[in-house]
Enzyme design. Structure first.
Site, PDB file in Angstrom:
ATOM      1  CG  HIS A  93      42.479  20.706 -42.266  1.00  0.00           C
ATOM      2  ND1 HIS A  93      42.084  21.254 -43.469  1.00  0.00           N
ATOM      3  CD2 HIS A  93      43.323  21.595 -41.709  1.00  0.00           C
ATOM      4  CE1 HIS A  93      42.668  22.428 -43.623  1.00  0.00           C
ATOM      5  NE2 HIS A  93      43.427  22.658 -42.567  1.00  0.00           N
TER       6      HIS A  93
ATOM      7  CG  ASP B 193      45.812  27.188 -41.441  1.00  0.00           C
ATOM      8  OD1 ASP B 193      46.356  26.251 -42.048  1.00  0.00           O
ATOM      9  OD2 ASP B 193      44.657  27.560 -41.678  1.00  0.00           O
TER      10      ASP B 193
END
Length: 412
Positions: free
Chosen positions: A249, A375
């Protein structure tokens, strides 16, 4: 912002439960001017890059920002860009975060909204703490059946190993408890502290074998170091052994590459820096040969592959050029870089609600290697659903992207 608006926001926050429960549940789903109402079609949807945070880690973040910001210049820059200068207010919040009272946090968030003129960032902070009904309510509103949840960036990677390791373990226990409460709606990835690679590998093993988590989340660089370095091999070896993915990430660029991004607000973060930094990390892994050493190692990249589907042909031909030229040679790889991208990586749609980018990824890596993501809570979930629902690809491919690939990769 008027006083009444601030008071209203503060009242909403104070009415929430303790941070370890379901705070800020009265907040409405943040709307975006670019999002119009959309009725989700009848697809099963698994969202694979959805964030949370614990009050303990958030409190430690605040203490770091207040007392030692120079230790993590990228994180400090990101915070100031999103929420303004931390100042003395953050220093006074560590006891609030460590206890059950939300009053200090409510004051902080209200003041941040007033300073920035926007509720988007601070509303996201509130929703990060929730692993219960408010999260499920938002999922229902956007037609999401399940979230694969992971610790919000930069997680524990901004701390020293002595603090980071127990915080990661505690976060994994809290996430596992939430999954046990909502097993049909939540799954999750383990937080680990790469600062101590051996302990990180042990925690990954515990999280998979004992807690039932499905892989690891690593927020790109750790103190400016990348996973291709030899010291991190215990982590890669363990993921390869367990056959679980590492979700790579983004976070703000490493200290040695940060400065050029800082002139313009937001450039170091999701505007561009996140993708540049994480794409670089992925290419370092490919060129280091780790996928030859660990052929079962799988890495997940968000944000439609962090730019690599666009660049990968050029990476192939320039890598071949370097290998045949008179200069310093790379390690000889068994395959082309593009082969590793297609065979050892999955990519997700998180934060990239843009049909041309989806179609490029669909063409380059194929529908078997793309997973749906929103997200949450940084992004509104309606537009990601709309873009994939309306994309000019077959329903069979949409089913793969929406849920089948995630079910296979994460063994859901």
């Amino acid at each position: 912002m008027t006083l009444s608006r601030r008071d209203m926001l503060r009242s909403t926050l104070l009415g929430a439960a303790a941070l370890s429960s379901t705070p800020f549940t009265a907040m409405p789903l943040a709307a975006s001017s670019s999002v119009t109402p959309h009725t989700p079609r009848n697809f099963k949807r698994i969202a694979t890059e959805e964030a949370f945070i614990t009050k303990e880690i958030f409190g430690a973040h605040l203490e770091l920002l207040a007392n030692n910001p120079e230790a993590e210049p990228g994180f400090s820059h990101f915070w100031e860009t999103a929420l303004g200068k931390p100042g003395d207010m953050i220093a006074g919040l560590s006891s609030v975060i460590g206890g059950e009272n939300t009053a200090g946090l409510a004051d902080f968030i209200s003041s941040s909204v007033e300073a920035t003129g926007s509720e988007s960032s601070v509303t996201s902070i509130g929703r990060l703490f929730d692993l219960d009904e408010d999260r499920i309510r938002i999922m229902d509103e956007t037609g999401v059946a399940m979230q694969v949840i992971s610790l919000a960036s930069p997680g524990v990677q901004v701390f020293n190993a002595e603090l980071a390791t127990p915080l990661a373990r505690q976060a994994n226990d809290q996430l596992a408890a939430a999954i046990a409460k909502h097993p049909e709606r939540f799954s999750g990835l383990a937080a680990i502290a790469p600062q101590d690679p051996d302990s990180a590998a042990q925690e990954l093993d515990r999280a998979i074998r004992q807690l039932g988590l499905k892989g690891a989340i690593i927020n790109s660089h750790t103190k400016g170091e990348y996973l291709d370095e030899e010291k991190f091999r215990p982590i890669l070896a363990k993921a390869n052994e367990l056959k679980v993915p590492i979700y790579l990430h983004p976070r703000t660029p490493a200290p040695q590459m940060l400065e050029p991004f800082t002139k313009y607000s937001g450039l170091a973060a999701a505007t561009y820096g996140f993708s540049v930094e994480t794409g670089l990390h992925a290419l370092r892994l490919i060129l280091s040969g780790v996928f030859d050493d660990y052929p079962d190692l799988t890495v997940v990249l968000g944000h439609m592959g962090e730019g690599l589907p666009l660049w990968i042909d050029r990476v192939d031909n320039r890598t071949a050029f370097i290998q045949t030229g008179p200069g310093k040679k790379l390690r000889k790889l068994k395959k082309k870089p593009s082969d590793y991208l297609k065979e050892n990586f999955f990519i997700t749609t998180s934060g990239m609600d843009f049909e041309p980018a989806l179609m490029l990824a669909h063409s380059v890596v194929g529908p078997d290697r793309i997973m749906f993501a929103i997200d949450h809570p940084m992004e509104d979930g309606r537009n990601p659903v709309r873009v994939l629902d309306e994309a000019p690809i077959s329903d069979e491919d949409k089913e793969k992207i929406y849920h089948r690939n995630a079910e296979q990769l994460f063994r859901l």
